[in-house]
Design an enzyme around this catalytic site. Sequence first.
Site, PDB file in Angstrom:
ATOM      1  N   LYS A 123      28.749  -4.941 -51.148  1.00 24.45           N
ATOM      2  CA  LYS A 123      28.711  -4.021 -50.037  1.00 24.45           C
ATOM      3  C   LYS A 123      30.095  -4.018 -49.377  1.00 24.45           C
ATOM      4  CE  LYS A 123      26.655  -3.427 -45.760  1.00 24.45           C
ATOM      5  NZ  LYS A 123      26.109  -3.492 -44.604  1.00 24.45           N
TER       6      LYS A 123
ATOM      7  N   CYS B  70      18.885  -6.795 -39.173  1.00 18.87           N
ATOM      8  CA  CYS B  70      18.926  -5.451 -39.743  1.00 18.87           C
ATOM      9  C   CYS B  70      19.581  -5.562 -41.119  1.00 18.87           C
ATOM     10  CB  CYS B  70      19.757  -4.537 -38.845  1.00 18.87           C
ATOM     11  SG  CYS B  70      20.265  -3.013 -39.661  1.00 18.87           S
TER      12      CYS B  70
ATOM     13  N   CYS C 274      19.235  -2.211 -32.983  1.00 20.33           N
ATOM     14  CA  CYS C 274      20.417  -2.582 -33.771  1.00 20.33           C
ATOM     15  C   CYS C 274      21.587  -1.724 -33.296  1.00 20.33           C
ATOM     16  CB  CYS C 274      20.190  -2.364 -35.261  1.00 20.33           C
ATOM     17  SG  CYS C 274      21.731  -2.577 -36.196  1.00 20.33           S
TER      18      CYS C 274
ATOM     19  N   HIS D  25      37.213   4.729 -43.332  1.00 16.56           N
ATOM     20  CA  HIS D  25      37.249   3.998 -44.603  1.00 16.56           C
ATOM     21  C   HIS D  25      36.803   4.938 -45.717  1.00 16.56           C
ATOM     22  CE1 HIS D  25      32.907   3.728 -44.381  1.00 16.56           C
ATOM     23  NE2 HIS D  25      32.957   3.050 -43.237  1.00 16.56           N
TER      24      HIS D  25
ATOM     25  N   LYS E  23      33.673  -5.444 -43.357  1.00 12.17           N
ATOM     26  CA  LYS E  23      34.841  -6.074 -42.752  1.00 12.17           C
ATOM     27  C   LYS E  23      34.846  -7.573 -42.999  1.00 12.17           C
ATOM     28  CE  LYS E  23      36.080  -3.711 -38.585  1.00 12.17           C
ATOM     29  NZ  LYS E  23      36.038  -3.874 -37.160  1.00 12.17           N
TER      30      LYS E  23
ATOM     31  N   HIS F 268      23.115  -4.277 -41.114  1.00 14.03           N
ATOM     32  CA  HIS F 268      24.081  -4.968 -40.248  1.00 14.03           C
ATOM     33  C   HIS F 268      23.674  -6.423 -40.023  1.00 14.03           C
ATOM     34  CE1 HIS F 268      24.453  -0.634 -39.266  1.00 14.03           C
ATOM     35  NE2 HIS F 268      25.734  -0.918 -39.337  1.00 14.03           N
TER      36      HIS F 268
ATOM     37  N   HIS G 167      33.582   7.134 -45.412  1.00  9.52           N
ATOM     38  CA  HIS G 167      33.738   8.386 -44.663  1.00  9.52           C
ATOM     39  C   HIS G 167      34.447   9.435 -45.531  1.00  9.52           C
ATOM     40  CE1 HIS G 167      34.081   5.327 -41.197  1.00  9.52           C
ATOM     41  NE2 HIS G 167      32.835   5.763 -41.224  1.00  9.52           N
TER      42      HIS G 167
ATOM     43  N   CYS H  42      23.374   0.321 -36.133  1.00 12.18           N
ATOM     44  CA  CYS H  42      22.714   1.601 -36.488  1.00 12.18           C
ATOM     45  C   CYS H  42      22.560   2.495 -35.270  1.00 12.18           C
ATOM     46  CB  CYS H  42      21.314   1.366 -37.032  1.00 12.18           C
ATOM     47  SG  CYS H  42      21.234   0.542 -38.612  1.00 12.18           S
TER      48      CYS H  42
HETATM   49  N1  MSP Z   1      27.736   8.704 -36.242  1.00  9.91           N
HETATM   50  C1  MSP Z   1      26.738   8.618 -37.240  1.00  9.91           C
HETATM   51  C2  MSP Z   1      26.441   9.969 -37.858  1.00  9.91           C
HETATM   52  C3  MSP Z   1      26.045  11.021 -36.882  1.00  9.91           C
HETATM   53  S1  MSP Z   1      25.854  12.557 -37.651  1.00  9.91           S
HETATM   54  C4  MSP Z   1      25.127  13.513 -36.524  1.00  9.91           C
HETATM   55  C5  MSP Z   1      27.183   7.659 -38.344  1.00  9.91           C
HETATM   56  N2  MSP Z   1      28.498   7.451 -38.447  1.00  9.91           N
HETATM   57  S2  MSP Z   1      29.212   6.454 -39.492  1.00  9.91           S
HETATM   58  O1  MSP Z   1      30.584   6.367 -39.079  1.00  9.91           O
HETATM   59  O2  MSP Z   1      28.496   5.240 -39.605  1.00  9.91           O
HETATM   60  O3  MSP Z   1      29.223   7.204 -40.865  1.00  9.91           O
HETATM   61  C6  MSP Z   1      28.133   7.166 -41.724  1.00  9.91           C
HETATM   62  C7  MSP Z   1      28.460   7.976 -42.964  1.00  9.91           C
HETATM   63  O4  MSP Z   1      29.604   7.443 -43.643  1.00  9.91           O
HETATM   64  C8  MSP Z   1      27.376   7.919 -44.010  1.00  9.91           C
HETATM   65  O5  MSP Z   1      26.333   8.806 -43.800  1.00  9.91           O
HETATM   66  C9  MSP Z   1      28.154   8.294 -45.224  1.00  9.91           C
HETATM   67  O6  MSP Z   1      28.382   9.675 -45.160  1.00  9.91           O
HETATM   68  C10 MSP Z   1      29.459   7.547 -45.035  1.00  9.91           C
HETATM   69  N3  MSP Z   1      29.464   6.203 -45.611  1.00  9.91           N
HETATM   70  C11 MSP Z   1      29.695   5.028 -44.958  1.00  9.91           C
HETATM   71  N4  MSP Z   1      29.717   3.996 -45.848  1.00  9.91           N
HETATM   72  C12 MSP Z   1      29.489   4.450 -47.090  1.00  9.91           C
HETATM   73  C13 MSP Z   1      29.439   3.882 -48.374  1.00  9.91           C
HETATM   74  N5  MSP Z   1      29.619   2.576 -48.605  1.00  9.91           N
HETATM   75  N6  MSP Z   1      29.234   4.714 -49.427  1.00  9.91           N
HETATM   76  C14 MSP Z   1      29.110   6.064 -49.261  1.00  9.91           C
HETATM   77  N7  MSP Z   1      29.144   6.635 -48.064  1.00  9.91           N
HETATM   78  C15 MSP Z   1      29.252   5.873 -46.956  1.00  9.91           C
HETATM   79  O7  MSP Z   1      26.341   7.182 -39.073  1.00  9.91           O
END
Ligand code: MSP
Length: 474
Positions: A297, A144, A127, A19, A300, A147, A22, A130
Amino acid sequence: MNKKFYVTTPIYYVNDVPHVGHAYTTIAADVLARYYRLLGFDVFFLTGTDEHGTKVAASAQDAGKKPKQFCDEIVLRFIDAWKRLNIANDYFIRTTDSRHEKIVQALIQKAYNNGHIYKGTYKGLYCIGCEKFLTETDLVDNRCPLHPNRKPVRQKETNYFFKLSAFKDTLIKAIENKKDKNHYEILPEKRKSEILGKLKQGLNDVSISRASVKWGVPVPWDKTQTIYVWFDALLNYYTATKFVKNKTEFWPAELHLIGKDILWFHTVIWQAFLLAVGLSLPKTIFAHGYFTINGQKMSKSLGNVISPANLIKKFGIDGTRYSMLSEFPFGTDGDISLEKFKIRYNADLANGLGNLCQRVAALAENAKLKITNDKLKLQIKNYKAYSKFFSEYRFNECLAWIWEKISKVDRYIDQTKPWTKKGESLAKLLEKPIREIQEIAYFLKPFLPETAEKIEKQFKGPKIKSGEPLFPRI
Ligand code: MSP
């Protein structure tokens, strides 16, 4: 060897498709990687996917697939999304890669041998969203806060624990003292204070293995347990440098880019583990803010999740890259919406940059202008202001600075009215704006690589021709 620059993004969970959250981190990392390549650095830009753990296993089960098969399918969506966004990562790591798994096992074994790991019993709330244990103080309405749709699970198991508490003083010193041999930066400044504040309150040891999770890397000395997904995941930043060809000298990383949600793992747990196994620490951890969509926020259940593909369809690749980084400062939270992106796209890209290029190209074509300054030598190091924005991660301000130049050229054209001139005098008047457009294209390279290339091609001698608009109005 040239100076090196090793930059990483978090590795994303493959429980779901990519999304914009990422995409945000990944675009920023790409911009930095491209900037350092322009500077002549040897760059290693790593991104990838986090494929083990409860969350991924549960999603696989819901999809009626074996975990590995499920990962193999979802990972393609990430690879494809980054390709479509013109992300030039040097490598894409998957934690199910057996080369990664082997190094993870060897390092955990080393921490165990060094006396940093012991057996204990964990009781607490977990959680799955997380993939971490929560404390009572983390909870909001017994859920959480990140979540609220996933009820925390009460767990009690015998695990192996990592003696995180033993590293408290070493970490505080490493963060606070720039001269410390383990020094690392946490940015922005307020994140550093946040972490130092928490560290000073004291550290609890953390569980490093799971008895109940089958989908993970086995603990080498006790195959009834798997390694906790976060340890497996963090280690990717190191393992990749050990098996990616030509990148074996790249550890430690210059920069881990992350979202603020995963700051603790990246600034405390990660460093303590590296110290436990005798590896050097990454230099800087920068946590960007979180964005909301139309004030909400992204989730989904609210049905407001935007995929990178949605954005590319509307705004094109460079339109998407531009929108994401220009909207608000990289280190703070901000709000985005398709409507805001559209307004910005039309104002800055269609009317601003696109219109300027078209206007000047058409005039040059009419003047049958012969380009003489083809050999214009541009070197980023001569532009102090530009470089400063990068060293401080101020992408939106850097873009505003470039756009200031665009407006200046626009004003110059309005004032000098080249369309009223002919022949030699027209050609003379156009020299300046053409040179400036070439310069602007150069500055845009890290941000809008495709557009920069198009402009460079168009404004190259001997003949400039008008062409398709760079950014059709929406
Ligand atoms: N798998 C772990 C990270 C492990 S790193 C060793 C994880 N993955 S995640 O798929 O949940 O991705 C989290 C990352 O996605 C956040 O740190 C950020 O970089 C990005 N974001 C997810 N949602 C976001 C927003 N709404 N806004 C900005 N960035 C966001 O955590």
